[in-house]
Design a protein around this motif. Structure first.
Motif, PDB file in Angstrom:
ATOM      1  N   ALA A  52       3.724  23.692   5.705  1.00 39.43           N
ATOM      2  CA  ALA A  52       2.475  24.367   5.326  1.00 39.43           C
ATOM      3  C   ALA A  52       1.743  23.588   4.242  1.00 39.43           C
ATOM      4  N   LEU A  53       2.485  23.059   3.272  1.00 36.00           N
ATOM      5  CA  LEU A  53       1.847  22.262   2.218  1.00 36.00           C
ATOM      6  C   LEU A  53       1.254  20.977   2.785  1.00 36.00           C
ATOM      7  N   ALA A  54       1.964  20.340   3.713  1.00 37.93           N
ATOM      8  CA  ALA A  54       1.438  19.115   4.323  1.00 37.93           C
ATOM      9  C   ALA A  54       0.183  19.417   5.130  1.00 37.93           C
ATOM     10  N   GLY A  55       0.177  20.542   5.845  1.00 38.56           N
ATOM     11  CA  GLY A  55      -1.011  20.921   6.609  1.00 38.56           C
ATOM     12  C   GLY A  55      -2.189  21.215   5.712  1.00 38.56           C
ATOM     13  N   ALA A  56      -1.928  21.866   4.579  1.00 37.38           N
ATOM     14  CA  ALA A  56      -3.011  22.161   3.635  1.00 37.38           C
ATOM     15  C   ALA A  56      -3.570  20.872   3.046  1.00 37.38           C
ATOM     16  N   ALA A  57      -2.697  19.933   2.723  1.00 34.00           N
ATOM     17  CA  ALA A  57      -3.159  18.656   2.177  1.00 34.00           C
ATOM     18  C   ALA A  57      -3.989  17.898   3.208  1.00 34.00           C
ATOM     19  N   ALA A  58      -3.572  17.936   4.469  1.00 31.69           N
ATOM     20  CA  ALA A  58      -4.342  17.263   5.523  1.00 31.69           C
ATOM     21  C   ALA A  58      -5.683  17.940   5.720  1.00 31.69           C
ATOM     22  N   GLY A  59      -5.711  19.275   5.604  1.00 32.98           N
ATOM     23  CA  GLY A  59      -6.967  20.004   5.742  1.00 32.98           C
ATOM     24  C   GLY A  59      -7.950  19.675   4.640  1.00 32.98           C
ATOM     25  N   LEU A  60      -7.444  19.444   3.436  1.00 29.21           N
ATOM     26  CA  LEU A  60      -8.313  19.067   2.322  1.00 29.21           C
ATOM     27  C   LEU A  60      -8.811  17.635   2.462  1.00 29.21           C
ATOM     28  N   ALA A  61      -8.003  16.776   3.061  1.00 32.70           N
ATOM     29  CA  ALA A  61      -8.389  15.378   3.206  1.00 32.70           C
ATOM     30  C   ALA A  61      -9.347  15.168   4.368  1.00 32.70           C
ATOM     31  N   ALA A  62      -9.341  16.061   5.368  1.00 39.43           N
ATOM     32  CA  ALA A  62     -10.179  15.878   6.556  1.00 39.43           C
ATOM     33  C   ALA A  62     -11.670  15.856   6.249  1.00 39.43           C
ATOM     34  N   PRO A  63     -12.214  16.780   5.425  1.00 32.12           N
ATOM     35  CA  PRO A  63     -13.657  16.701   5.152  1.00 32.12           C
ATOM     36  C   PRO A  63     -14.052  15.403   4.459  1.00 32.12           C
ATOM     37  N   ALA A  64     -13.204  14.900   3.570  1.00 32.57           N
ATOM     38  CA  ALA A  64     -13.522  13.655   2.885  1.00 32.57           C
ATOM     39  C   ALA A  64     -13.529  12.490   3.864  1.00 32.57           C
ATOM     40  N   ALA A  65     -12.614  12.495   4.821  1.00 32.01           N
ATOM     41  CA  ALA A  65     -12.550  11.409   5.803  1.00 32.01           C
ATOM     42  C   ALA A  65     -13.726  11.471   6.764  1.00 32.01           C
ATOM     43  N   SER A  66     -14.160  12.681   7.133  1.00 33.02           N
ATOM     44  CA  SER A  66     -15.258  12.788   8.087  1.00 33.02           C
ATOM     45  C   SER A  66     -16.596  12.453   7.449  1.00 33.02           C
ATOM     46  N   ALA A  67     -16.678  12.498   6.124  1.00 32.86           N
ATOM     47  CA  ALA A  67     -17.935  12.188   5.445  1.00 32.86           C
ATOM     48  C   ALA A  67     -18.168  10.683   5.359  1.00 32.86           C
ATOM     49  N   ALA A  68     -17.134   9.890   5.564  1.00 35.96           N
ATOM     50  CA  ALA A  68     -17.280   8.442   5.471  1.00 35.96           C
ATOM     51  C   ALA A  68     -18.100   7.932   6.656  1.00 35.96           C
TER      52      ALA A  68
ATOM     53  N   HIS B 228      14.804  28.900  -5.394  1.00 33.06           N
ATOM     54  CA  HIS B 228      15.544  30.135  -5.635  1.00 33.06           C
ATOM     55  C   HIS B 228      15.344  31.105  -4.485  1.00 33.06           C
ATOM     56  N   GLY B 229      16.416  31.440  -3.797  1.00 30.04           N
ATOM     57  CA  GLY B 229      16.380  32.453  -2.771  1.00 30.04           C
ATOM     58  C   GLY B 229      15.756  32.037  -1.452  1.00 30.04           C
ATOM     59  N   MET B 230      15.509  30.757  -1.215  1.00 32.06           N
ATOM     60  CA  MET B 230      14.909  30.319   0.045  1.00 32.06           C
ATOM     61  C   MET B 230      15.960  29.649   0.916  1.00 32.06           C
ATOM     62  N   THR B 231      15.936  29.957   2.190  1.00 36.11           N
ATOM     63  CA  THR B 231      16.845  29.291   3.120  1.00 36.11           C
ATOM     64  C   THR B 231      16.288  27.914   3.471  1.00 36.11           C
ATOM     65  N   LYS B 232      17.102  27.131   4.134  1.00 39.59           N
ATOM     66  CA  LYS B 232      16.662  25.791   4.538  1.00 39.59           C
ATOM     67  C   LYS B 232      15.444  25.872   5.453  1.00 39.59           C
ATOM     68  N   THR B 233      15.439  26.838   6.367  1.00 41.01           N
ATOM     69  CA  THR B 233      14.306  27.008   7.283  1.00 41.01           C
ATOM     70  C   THR B 233      13.048  27.371   6.521  1.00 41.01           C
ATOM     71  N   GLN B 234      13.166  28.249   5.537  1.00 42.68           N
ATOM     72  CA  GLN B 234      11.996  28.647   4.751  1.00 42.68           C
ATOM     73  C   GLN B 234      11.452  27.462   3.961  1.00 42.68           C
ATOM     74  N   ARG B 235      12.353  26.641   3.428  1.00 37.64           N
ATOM     75  CA  ARG B 235      11.895  25.458   2.678  1.00 37.64           C
ATOM     76  C   ARG B 235      11.169  24.484   3.603  1.00 37.64           C
ATOM     77  N   MET B 236      11.698  24.308   4.831  1.00 37.96           N
ATOM     78  CA  MET B 236      11.041  23.412   5.787  1.00 37.96           C
ATOM     79  C   MET B 236       9.663  23.933   6.173  1.00 37.96           C
ATOM     80  N   LEU B 237       9.553  25.240   6.410  1.00 39.59           N
ATOM     81  CA  LEU B 237       8.254  25.823   6.754  1.00 39.59           C
ATOM     82  C   LEU B 237       7.270  25.692   5.604  1.00 39.59           C
ATOM     83  N   ALA B 238       7.743  25.861   4.374  1.00 41.29           N
ATOM     84  CA  ALA B 238       6.863  25.707   3.215  1.00 41.29           C
ATOM     85  C   ALA B 238       6.376  24.269   3.095  1.00 41.29           C
ATOM     86  N   ALA B 239       7.263  23.300   3.345  1.00 41.09           N
ATOM     87  CA  ALA B 239       6.865  21.895   3.277  1.00 41.09           C
ATOM     88  C   ALA B 239       5.828  21.567   4.345  1.00 41.09           C
TER      89      ALA B 239
END
Length: 107
Positions: free
Chosen positions: A23-39, A10-21
């Motif tokens: 940002a979410l992918a970067g956050a998910a990668a940031g959460l996965a990085a500590p788990a990967a480095s602990a191995a 609702h109310g988001m342009t295509k560019t805003q949706r792409m930036l949100a996607a």
């Protein structure tokens, strides 16, 4: 209120949706990085060298991985020399090039 097509934010342009996607992918990668480095890091192991076939000459089988690397480097150097061959033959071909061009035109 107007009806919006399904799947649209609702109310988001295509560019805003792409930036949100992104940002979410970067956050998910940031959460996965500590788990990967602990191995624990698995040690690097080299494969076993192949055994010689019956009847193969003694020098045909490589004795070490370094020897295989050396032979690969030697082969790459020889291939590089072949690619430079036209440049080395240019002084020999240049004087007869007009004759070869005439012969090609006659055909």
């Amino acid at each position: 209120m107007t009806a919006r097509p399904l799947g649209r934010c609702h109310g988001m342009t295509k560019t805003q949706r792409m930036l949100a996607a992104i940002a979410l992918a970067g956050a998910a990668a940031g959460l996965a990085a500590p788990a990967a480095s602990a191995a624990p890091i698995a040690p690097l192991t080299l494969p076993d060298l192949p055994t010689a076939a019956p009847g193969m000459p003694a020098g045909a089988q490589p004795a070490s991985v370094q020897e295989i690397g050396g032979k690969l480097t030697e082969g790459a150097n020889q291939l590089n020399q072949l690619t430079q061959l036209p440049n080395q033959l240019e002084p020999v071909i240049a004087p007869v090039a007009p004759i070869l061009d005439l012969a090609g035109a006659v055909q």
